[in-house]
Design a protein around this motif. Structure first.
Motif, PDB file in Angstrom:
ATOM      1  N   UNK A   1       0.850  -1.197   0.000  1.00  0.00           N
ATOM      2  CA  UNK A   1       0.000   0.000   0.000  1.00  0.00           C
ATOM      3  C   UNK A   1       0.878   1.238   0.000  1.00  0.00           C
ATOM      4  N   UNK A   2       0.799   1.996  -1.080  1.00  0.00           N
ATOM      5  CA  UNK A   2       1.539   3.246  -1.203  1.00  0.00           C
ATOM      6  C   UNK A   2       0.596   4.399  -0.887  1.00  0.00           C
ATOM      7  N   UNK A   3       0.955   5.194   0.092  1.00  0.00           N
ATOM      8  CA  UNK A   3       0.107   6.333   0.455  1.00  0.00           C
ATOM      9  C   UNK A   3       0.844   7.644   0.217  1.00  0.00           C
ATOM     10  N   UNK A   4       0.054   8.702   0.046  1.00  0.00           N
ATOM     11  CA  UNK A   4       0.630  10.031  -0.091  1.00  0.00           C
ATOM     12  C   UNK A   4       1.289  10.312  -1.419  1.00  0.00           C
ATOM     13  N   UNK A   5       0.934   9.574  -2.442  1.00  0.00           N
ATOM     14  CA  UNK A   5       1.543   9.726  -3.762  1.00  0.00           C
ATOM     15  C   UNK A   5       0.441   9.725  -4.818  1.00  0.00           C
TER      16      UNK A   5
ATOM     17  N   UNK B   1      -2.970   5.194  -2.522  1.00  0.00           N
ATOM     18  CA  UNK B   1      -3.935   6.139  -1.959  1.00  0.00           C
ATOM     19  C   UNK B   1      -3.304   7.521  -1.900  1.00  0.00           C
ATOM     20  N   UNK B   2      -4.048   8.562  -2.251  1.00  0.00           N
ATOM     21  CA  UNK B   2      -3.434   9.896  -2.413  1.00  0.00           C
ATOM     22  C   UNK B   2      -2.991  10.575  -1.130  1.00  0.00           C
TER      23      UNK B   2
ATOM     24  N   UNK C   1     -12.325   6.306  -0.756  1.00  0.00           N
ATOM     25  CA  UNK C   1     -13.359   5.443  -1.293  1.00  0.00           C
ATOM     26  C   UNK C   1     -12.812   4.311  -2.126  1.00  0.00           C
ATOM     27  N   UNK C   2     -11.625   3.824  -1.753  1.00  0.00           N
ATOM     28  CA  UNK C   2     -10.967   2.767  -2.511  1.00  0.00           C
ATOM     29  C   UNK C   2     -10.861   1.493  -1.672  1.00  0.00           C
ATOM     30  N   UNK C   3     -10.719   0.342  -2.320  1.00  0.00           N
ATOM     31  CA  UNK C   3     -10.595  -0.921  -1.580  1.00  0.00           C
ATOM     32  C   UNK C   3      -9.311  -0.965  -0.759  1.00  0.00           C
TER      33      UNK C   3
END
Length: 240
Positions: free
Chosen positions: A39-43, A70-71, A84-86
């Protein structure tokens, strides 16, 4: 050891550069390597993430894989809910790592933040994926004050879940280490009851990639296919 989980005592402590160094050392030793970022977040969707950074530093022969992005820079379950993503389940992580292990000698699974950061609504963590895989977990820790407690807690959490902490790597070793950092070289193995397996210079990620690849084995112990010796490294700072 075909799958290695790379976790940390917190966020922004050098997990990606440690993963890159391990990958580079393995490639230099003739191994085929894949890196999995569950899970990559903040990108953003078109921005390079942690897996791409490993390829940049360790070399184009490294296979990069990412399961979700995920952004917002938040814990994966929170970031997924807000977008709103899985979410990503431990089973999906284990399945992806197992699939990569079929065609690579080493698969590095880089977590998000610390060991017990939640990946989904059920509260599953990287530890749950490690249990499914039967994989050891490398602890990445900061050098300075406060690291002993967080490192001990991480190692304790692993053992409480019948998981194996492989060892500790200092994710960013300062060019001018303070007293706490120097003392922690001897204390980190004691409080975690695991070996110290490396120390990555704080400026490592700014090196030209070819230089990074050449120097990576000198930052890691033979367990991680390097030449680094904790005794020699500690003796360098013993009189400081």
């Amino acid at each position: 050891m075909s799958v290695l989980m790379v976790s940390g005592t917190g966020t922004e402590i050098g997990k990606t550069v440690v993963t890159s160094a391990i990958a580079a050392a393995a490639v230099a030793a003739g191994r085929s390597v894949a890196v999995l970022k569950p899970a990559q977040t903040g990108v953003g969707p078109d921005e390079p993430g942690d897996a791409a950074e490993v390829v940049r530093l360790a070399g184009p022969s490294v296979t990069a894989a990412e399961l979700a992005r995920y952004p917002e820079p938040l814990a994966p379950d929170t970031a997924a809910r807000r977008a709103g993503l899985p979410t990503v389940s431990p089973a999906a992580i284990a399945e992806a790592a197992t699939r990569l292990a079929l065609s690579h000698d080493l698969v590095l699974v880089e977590g998000a933040g610390g060991l017990l950061v939640r990946f989904d609504e059920a509260g599953h963590t990287l530890a749950d994926a490690a249990r499914l895989l039967g994989a050891p977990v490398l602890i990445v820790a900061p050098a300075g004050l406060g690291t002993l407690n967080s490192t001990a807690l991480t190692a304790e959490a692993l053992r409480a879940r019948s998981l194996t902490p492989l060892g500790v790597v200092v994710g960013s070793w300062p060019s001018s280490p303070d007293l706490a950092s120097r003392c922690n070289l001897a204390d980190l193995p004691k409080v975690s009851d695991t070996p110290l397996l490396g120390a990555i210079p704080e400026s490592a990620s700014t090196l030209p990639p070819p230089q990074f690849r050449t120097q990576s084995p000198t930052w890691l112990s033979p367990t991680l296919r390097g030449t680094w010796s904790p005794e020699t490294f500690q003796s360098t700072f013993a009189g400081a």
